[in-house]
Design a protein around this motif. Structure first.
Motif, PDB file in Angstrom:
ATOM      1  N   ARG A  43      46.810  51.112  51.026  1.00  0.00           N
ATOM      2  CA  ARG A  43      47.191  49.747  51.401  1.00  0.00           C
ATOM      3  C   ARG A  43      46.490  48.766  50.464  1.00  0.00           C
ATOM      4  O   ARG A  43      45.256  48.765  50.358  1.00  0.00           O
ATOM      5  N   VAL A  44      47.292  47.920  49.807  1.00  0.00           N
ATOM      6  CA  VAL A  44      46.763  47.071  48.734  1.00  0.00           C
ATOM      7  C   VAL A  44      46.874  45.596  49.108  1.00  0.00           C
ATOM      8  O   VAL A  44      47.926  45.138  49.559  1.00  0.00           O
ATOM      9  N   LEU A  45      45.784  44.866  48.875  1.00  0.00           N
ATOM     10  CA  LEU A  45      45.809  43.408  48.998  1.00  0.00           C
ATOM     11  C   LEU A  45      45.785  42.815  47.595  1.00  0.00           C
ATOM     12  O   LEU A  45      44.897  43.131  46.792  1.00  0.00           O
ATOM     13  N   VAL A 108      41.960  46.289  46.495  1.00  0.00           N
ATOM     14  CA  VAL A 108      42.242  44.860  46.317  1.00  0.00           C
ATOM     15  C   VAL A 108      42.413  44.618  44.823  1.00  0.00           C
ATOM     16  O   VAL A 108      41.624  45.126  44.017  1.00  0.00           O
ATOM     17  N   VAL A 109      43.480  43.891  44.457  1.00  0.00           N
ATOM     18  CA  VAL A 109      43.589  43.418  43.072  1.00  0.00           C
ATOM     19  C   VAL A 109      43.454  41.899  43.094  1.00  0.00           C
ATOM     20  O   VAL A 109      44.028  41.220  43.952  1.00  0.00           O
ATOM     21  N   ASP A 110      42.664  41.413  42.178  1.00  0.00           N
ATOM     22  CA  ASP A 110      42.393  39.976  42.072  1.00  0.00           C
ATOM     23  C   ASP A 110      42.517  39.627  40.599  1.00  0.00           C
ATOM     24  O   ASP A 110      41.666  39.987  39.788  1.00  0.00           O
ATOM     25  N   CYS A 111      43.614  38.976  40.245  1.00  0.00           N
ATOM     26  CA  CYS A 111      43.795  38.534  38.850  1.00  0.00           C
ATOM     27  C   CYS A 111      43.632  37.034  38.827  1.00  0.00           C
ATOM     28  O   CYS A 111      44.561  36.298  39.181  1.00  0.00           O
ATOM     29  N   GLY A 112      42.473  36.588  38.473  1.00  0.00           N
ATOM     30  CA  GLY A 112      42.280  35.157  38.288  1.00  0.00           C
ATOM     31  C   GLY A 112      41.955  34.375  39.539  1.00  0.00           C
ATOM     32  O   GLY A 112      42.075  33.142  39.516  1.00  0.00           O
ATOM     33  N   LEU A 113      41.543  35.056  40.616  1.00  0.00           N
ATOM     34  CA  LEU A 113      41.130  34.304  41.810  1.00  0.00           C
ATOM     35  C   LEU A 113      39.611  34.101  41.830  1.00  0.00           C
ATOM     36  O   LEU A 113      39.139  32.967  41.917  1.00  0.00           O
ATOM     37  N   PHE A 114      38.854  35.185  41.734  1.00  0.00           N
ATOM     38  CA  PHE A 114      37.385  35.065  41.793  1.00  0.00           C
ATOM     39  C   PHE A 114      36.902  33.958  40.856  1.00  0.00           C
ATOM     40  O   PHE A 114      36.047  33.161  41.214  1.00  0.00           O
ATOM     41  N   VAL A 141      38.682  43.133  39.987  1.00  0.00           N
ATOM     42  CA  VAL A 141      38.717  41.693  39.684  1.00  0.00           C
ATOM     43  C   VAL A 141      38.883  41.514  38.183  1.00  0.00           C
ATOM     44  O   VAL A 141      38.082  42.007  37.387  1.00  0.00           O
ATOM     45  N   LEU A 142      39.952  40.805  37.809  1.00  0.00           N
ATOM     46  CA  LEU A 142      40.182  40.469  36.400  1.00  0.00           C
ATOM     47  C   LEU A 142      39.906  38.971  36.265  1.00  0.00           C
ATOM     48  O   LEU A 142      40.578  38.150  36.902  1.00  0.00           O
ATOM     49  N   ALA A 143      38.883  38.632  35.472  1.00  0.00           N
ATOM     50  CA  ALA A 143      38.438  37.230  35.382  1.00  0.00           C
ATOM     51  C   ALA A 143      38.279  36.845  33.912  1.00  0.00           C
ATOM     52  O   ALA A 143      37.802  37.648  33.099  1.00  0.00           O
ATOM     53  N   LEU A 203      36.861  42.988  33.508  1.00  0.00           N
ATOM     54  CA  LEU A 203      37.474  43.780  34.572  1.00  0.00           C
ATOM     55  C   LEU A 203      36.330  44.395  35.371  1.00  0.00           C
ATOM     56  O   LEU A 203      35.618  45.279  34.869  1.00  0.00           O
ATOM     57  N   ALA A 204      36.154  43.874  36.586  1.00  0.00           N
ATOM     58  CA  ALA A 204      35.105  44.403  37.464  1.00  0.00           C
ATOM     59  C   ALA A 204      35.762  45.296  38.504  1.00  0.00           C
ATOM     60  O   ALA A 204      36.786  44.932  39.082  1.00  0.00           O
ATOM     61  N   THR A 205      35.188  46.468  38.712  1.00  0.00           N
ATOM     62  CA  THR A 205      35.645  47.333  39.795  1.00  0.00           C
ATOM     63  C   THR A 205      34.466  47.565  40.734  1.00  0.00           C
ATOM     64  O   THR A 205      33.425  48.081  40.307  1.00  0.00           O
ATOM     65  N   ALA A 206      34.649  47.106  41.970  1.00  0.00           N
ATOM     66  CA  ALA A 206      33.579  47.230  42.965  1.00  0.00           C
ATOM     67  C   ALA A 206      34.037  48.224  44.027  1.00  0.00           C
ATOM     68  O   ALA A 206      35.094  48.045  44.638  1.00  0.00           O
ATOM     69  N   GLU A 207      33.230  49.260  44.235  1.00  0.00           N
ATOM     70  CA  GLU A 207      33.551  50.241  45.274  1.00  0.00           C
ATOM     71  C   GLU A 207      32.782  49.885  46.549  1.00  0.00           C
ATOM     72  O   GLU A 207      31.572  49.646  46.499  1.00  0.00           O
TER      73      GLU A 207
END
Ligand SMILES: C[S@@+](CC[C@H](N)C(=O)[O-])C[C@H]1O[C@@H](n2cnc3c(N)ncnc32)[C@H](O)[C@@H]1O
Length: 210
Positions: A43-45, A108-114, A141-143, A203-207
């Motif tokens: 399930r992806v947000l 969770v994928v976050d492109c440009g939100l954080f 997170v892609l920032a 590209l941050a990947t947080a587990e």
């Protein structure tokens, strides 16, 4: 960035006849690569989904994908796009700083939100993500990076390292984010205005480690 940007500013960016620089009409190559290398599951947000390219891309590949954005115009466009492409992605107008509820997301994928949040909101957002992610979930997170041409709210990797601390195992890599080059971009970078370009990003990947 010290303060977060208001909803009205983003909603206006999606007004008819305007295309914001991040709205490239296709998924980010970095997200496509994550999917191809098995780093998306269940399930992806898609947090701060904009017009929905990532939720649509992932739903078309069999993931249970929900995109949220606080800009109603973005969600209306995402719904239209998903219908036109027959993609089973779900979308909702929602504020990522108000996310609550049981742990339910595996990715969770976050492109440009954080990167649009101020420091306090970054901490709040990450705490919310911790609450809605299942143990073992991955948050990508892609920032925009401050090593790039100064398009958008570029930052160092420090805010990522400061926000994803307790309850997370973090890896940060250099990556790129594809944007439509704004006409006021410093010509020294040799980028063509209004054309897509891949500019430096983190590209941050947080587990989620409980
Ligand atoms: C740089 S855009 C990226 C959009 C999309 N992820 C993409 O790659 O095209 C950032 C998005 O975050 C949304 N946003 C900003 N603050 C938000 C918040 N507090 N909650 C939900 N969405 C937010 C904006 O409306 C905007 O659509």
């Amino acid at each position: 960035m010290t303060t977060s940007r208001p909803r009205s500013e983003f909603d206006s960016a999606y007004a008819e006849g305007s295309t914001p620089p991040w709205d490239i009409g296709e998924p980010q190559p970095a997200i496509v690569q994550l999917e191809r290398t098995g780093q998306i599951s269940g399930r992806v947000l898609d947090a701060g989904c904009g017009t929905g390219e990532h939720a649509i891309y992932l739903a078309q590949r069999g993931y249970d994908a929900l995109g949220i954005d606080f800009a109603p115009r973005a969600i209306a466009l995402a719904d239209q796009k998903a219908a036109a492409r027959n993609a089973p992605a779900q979308f909702a107008v929602a504020d990522a700083l108000e996310l609550t509820g049981p742990p339910r997301f595996d990715t969770v994928v976050d492109c440009g939100l954080f990167h649009v949040f101020g420091a306090q909101d970054q901490a709040k957002y990450v705490a919310n993500l911790h609450a809605v992610c299942r143990p073992g979930a991955l948050v990508h997170v892609l920032a925009l990076s401050n090593r790039g041409p100064g398009i958008g709210p570029a930052m160092s990797d420090e805010p990522l390292r400061e926000a994803f601390i307790e309850g997370w195992r973090l890896r940060v890599q250099e990556s790129t984010l594809r944007v439509l080059v704004p006409p006021d971009t410093d010509p020294a970078w040799g980028l063509t205005p209004n054309q897509p370009a891949d500019i430096p990003a983190w590209l941050a990947t947080a587990e989620h480690v409980g």
